[in-house]
Design a protein around this motif. Structure first.
Motif, PDB file in Angstrom:
ATOM      1  N   GLY A 225      96.022  63.422 135.663  1.00 46.31           N
ATOM      2  CA  GLY A 225      96.568  63.227 134.456  1.00 46.31           C
ATOM      3  C   GLY A 225      95.882  63.747 133.429  1.00 46.31           C
ATOM      4  N   GLY A 226      94.835  63.334 132.919  1.00 49.46           N
ATOM      5  CA  GLY A 226      93.968  63.777 131.854  1.00 49.46           C
ATOM      6  C   GLY A 226      93.330  65.002 132.221  1.00 49.46           C
TER       7      GLY A 226
ATOM      8  N   ASP B 125      89.654  60.650 144.216  1.00 49.69           N
ATOM      9  CA  ASP B 125      90.300  60.035 142.948  1.00 49.69           C
ATOM     10  C   ASP B 125      91.581  59.301 143.713  1.00 49.69           C
TER      11      ASP B 125
ATOM     12  N   HIS C  25      87.610  65.396 134.672  1.00 50.18           N
ATOM     13  CA  HIS C  25      87.192  65.690 133.126  1.00 50.18           C
ATOM     14  C   HIS C  25      86.281  64.703 132.683  1.00 50.18           C
ATOM     15  N   ARG C  26      85.729  63.986 133.641  1.00 50.48           N
ATOM     16  CA  ARG C  26      84.792  63.059 133.322  1.00 50.48           C
ATOM     17  C   ARG C  26      83.483  63.471 133.549  1.00 50.48           C
TER      18      ARG C  26
ATOM     19  N   ARG D 182      97.927  58.490 145.457  1.00 45.34           N
ATOM     20  CA  ARG D 182      96.785  59.312 145.459  1.00 45.34           C
ATOM     21  C   ARG D 182      96.084  59.395 146.732  1.00 45.34           C
TER      22      ARG D 182
ATOM     23  N   ARG E 108      82.676  52.358 139.633  1.00 43.89           N
ATOM     24  CA  ARG E 108      82.339  51.908 138.259  1.00 43.89           C
ATOM     25  C   ARG E 108      82.091  50.609 137.996  1.00 43.89           C
TER      26      ARG E 108
ATOM     27  N   ASP F 102      93.387  60.549 125.227  1.00 33.61           N
ATOM     28  CA  ASP F 102      93.399  61.785 125.902  1.00 33.61           C
ATOM     29  C   ASP F 102      94.879  62.695 125.703  1.00 33.61           C
TER      30      ASP F 102
ATOM     31  N   HIS G  22      86.532  55.563 142.389  1.00 32.64           N
ATOM     32  CA  HIS G  22      86.814  54.465 141.268  1.00 32.64           C
ATOM     33  C   HIS G  22      88.114  53.858 141.331  1.00 32.64           C
TER      34      HIS G  22
ATOM     35  N   LYS H   1      97.295  56.331 127.677  1.00 28.04           N
ATOM     36  CA  LYS H   1      96.146  56.591 127.415  1.00 28.04           C
ATOM     37  C   LYS H   1      96.089  57.615 126.146  1.00 28.04           C
TER      38      LYS H   1
ATOM     39  N   ARG I  12      89.150  50.694 134.933  1.00 29.28           N
ATOM     40  CA  ARG I  12      88.213  50.788 133.852  1.00 29.28           C
ATOM     41  C   ARG I  12      87.493  49.356 133.551  1.00 29.28           C
TER      42      ARG I  12
ATOM     43  N   ASN J 235      92.042  56.404 142.096  1.00 29.07           N
ATOM     44  CA  ASN J 235      92.634  55.280 141.327  1.00 29.07           C
ATOM     45  C   ASN J 235      94.234  54.987 141.075  1.00 29.07           C
TER      46      ASN J 235
ATOM     47  N   ALA K 141      91.417  64.563 139.723  1.00 30.52           N
ATOM     48  CA  ALA K 141      91.884  63.734 138.738  1.00 30.52           C
ATOM     49  C   ALA K 141      91.095  63.030 137.808  1.00 30.52           C
TER      50      ALA K 141
HETATM   51  O1  LIG Z   1      93.669  57.992 136.320  1.00 31.89           O
HETATM   52  C1  LIG Z   1      92.992  58.873 136.034  1.00 31.89           C
HETATM   53  O2  LIG Z   1      93.438  59.751 135.162  1.00 31.89           O
HETATM   54  C2  LIG Z   1      91.682  59.267 136.506  1.00 31.89           C
HETATM   55  O3  LIG Z   1      91.407  58.507 137.708  1.00 31.89           O
HETATM   56  C3  LIG Z   1      90.452  59.190 135.767  1.00 31.89           C
HETATM   57  O4  LIG Z   1      90.664  57.840 135.170  1.00 31.89           O
HETATM   58  P1  LIG Z   1      89.936  57.390 133.790  1.00 31.89           P
HETATM   59  O5  LIG Z   1      90.999  57.897 132.828  1.00 31.89           O
HETATM   60  O6  LIG Z   1      89.983  55.893 133.630  1.00 31.89           O
HETATM   61  O7  LIG Z   1      88.561  58.130 133.537  1.00 31.89           O
END
Ligand SMILES: O=C(O)[C@H](O)COP(=O)(O)O
Ligand SMILES: Nc1ncnc2c1ncn2[C@@H]1O[C@H](COP(=O)(O)OP(=O)(O)OP(=O)(O)O)[C@@H](O)[C@H]1O
Length: 399
Positions: A379-380, A21, A156-157, A37, A117, A205, A60, A202, A63, A23, A153
């Motif tokens: 995070g989430g 991850d 949870h998806r 990251r 994505r 979440d 990824h 977010k 979004r 992102n 990270a």
């Molecule tokens: O940044 C994050 O929490 C992770 O990369 C997951 O991203 P997402 O919340 O867009 O699924």
């Protein structure tokens, strides 16, 4: 069933799909604004490359529809600089071109495949078996010997690149995943009282987490900041002005206001709301108490105010454990960085402090704050885990 790790994997000469991850916050030009990251995954990637693996990185960015939804070229270039091994970039994810890029790898070489994505199914949630039959997984499985999931990270998806591969090929947890599960799996034994500081943007979440930690009695106090705090203020009947309300509606968070109202009704004594907020007026930071708010047109609540910071800091200082996720304001802009900087700094004074989140980690690095007991890459995901919920990625590795 225990999860297998890199200790259980014979790496040499094998081609590995490695989900990480990375992102990250990007500049307006699509360059990396922070590489924390990427650095977090260096242990896993360098170990696999040093052990002569052939590494196809899956990741990824952003979004769909968002301004952070960009390609992974800058990430590949940065990994190439950070790792002691050649890292290529492929603008394909699972097509014949992507497979060719993977098949061309030599031992100890890596390729970063394009943003998963960019493929629409990757942004949907599937049960693992179904995820295992998606085009992305189906396209790559023929050129992979095994799968390594280091993307804590995104754990949870229940998305194809996270839960699909373990249904098809031998799969292992990477070093980041392993470390995060060890530390975060142990939250119920951390010192009390526990304070959760939730912020960032977010909202759904964060709301799920607030609900869960209160329901399960894990949190003694929940301090709300950022857009999450704004949603709670709106739920509490505060007129934050059109600019803040429009921001919440534009993100599609209308229902979250009702959810916040329900939470306030049930657990109001344990949820704290900002008592003042900062807006931009005449090009400067201007603080407004929420009980006599008079935001002008276009003035959005971009940070928590000084009184809120002081009150929250007191609660944080007296906590046994502080769990912190999401910046308290638009910290990228120095005018609105104060809430984030001061609350984060104070959190390091608690007996035990855990902090998580992509932008949260970027804020910590930006402000040079040291002293957290654990800085999670998630995070989430971290918050989900702290609530005791199963993480789909982990369940997929276990099955
Ligand atoms: O940044 C994050 O929490 C992770 O990369 C997951 O991203 P997402 O919340 O867009 O699924
Ligand atoms: N009051 C606010 N208004 C608008 N944006 C805000 C406000 N407070 C915080 N933000 C924004 O929230 C963003 C970070 O939120 P986010 O929820 O993504 O945090 P995170 O630490 O990255 O967590 P995760 O890893 O779960 O994504 C930052 O870009 C910040 O500018």
């Amino acid at each position: 069933m225990p999860i297998e790790t890199l200790d259980d994997l014979a790496v040499q000469g094998t081609t590995l799909g490695v989900r990480i991850d990375i992102n990250s916050p990007l500049t307006d030009d699509g360059d990396l604004a922070d590489d924390a990251r990427l650095r977090a995954h260096l242990d896993t990637l360098s170990e696999l490359l040093e052990r002569d693996g052939r590494v196809a990185v899956l990741a990824h960015q952003g979004r769909p529809g968002g301004d952070q939804f960009r390609n992974l070229r800058p990430h590949a270039d940065r990994l190439d600089e950070l790792l002691d091994a050649p890292v290529e970039y492929s603008d394909a994810t699972f097509s014949a071109d992507a497979r060719r890029a993977v098949e061309n790898l030599g031992d100890g070489e890596a390729v970063v495949l394009e943003n998963t994505r960019f493929y629409s199914e990757e942004y949907m949630q599937f049960p693992p078996e179904r995820a295992g039959t998606t085009e992305l997984v189906d396209g790559l499985v023929p050129v992979l010997d095994a799968f390594v999931n280091d993307a804590f990270a995104a754990a949870h998806r229940s998305q194809p690149s996270i839960v699909g591969f373990p249904t098809r090929i031998p799969s292992y947890a990477g070093r980041v995943m392993e470390r995060e599960l060890d530390v975060l799996g142990d939250i119920e034994s951390t010192p009390e009282p526990r304070t959760y500081v939730v912020g960032g943007a977010k909202v759904p979440d964060s709301m799920a987490v607030v609900e869960s930690v209160l329901e399960r009695g894990l949190a003694d106090d929940v301090l709300t900041t950022g857009v999450v705090g704004n949603v709670f203020l709106l739920a509490d009947g505060t007129d934050l002005g059109d600019a803040s309300a429009d921001f919440v509606y534009e993100q599609g968070y209308w229902d979250e206001i009702d959810r916040a109202a329900d939470l306030l009704e049930e657990y109001g004594d344990r949820i704290r709301l900002p008592v003042d907020v900062a807006v931009e007026r005449d090009g400067e930071r201007h603080e407004l108490p929420v009980d006599s708010l008079a935001p002008r047109e276009g003035e959005a609540a971009m940070d928590v105010g000084t009184e809120t910071i002081d009150t929250y800091a007191g609660v944080v200082r007296d906590s046994g454990t502080v769990v912190l996720n999401g910046p308290a304001g638009v910290f990228e802009d120095e005018t609105f960085a104060r809430g984030t900087r001061e609350l984060f700094e104070t959190a390091t004074a608690a007996d035990y402090s855990i902090v998580g989140g992509g932008d949260t980690a970027a804020a910590i690095r930006k402000f040079g704050i040291d002293g957290f007991d654990h800085v999670s890459t998630g995070g989430g995901a971290a918050l989900n885990m702290l609530t005791g919920e199963d993480l789909p990625a982990v369940e997929a590795l276990r099955d």
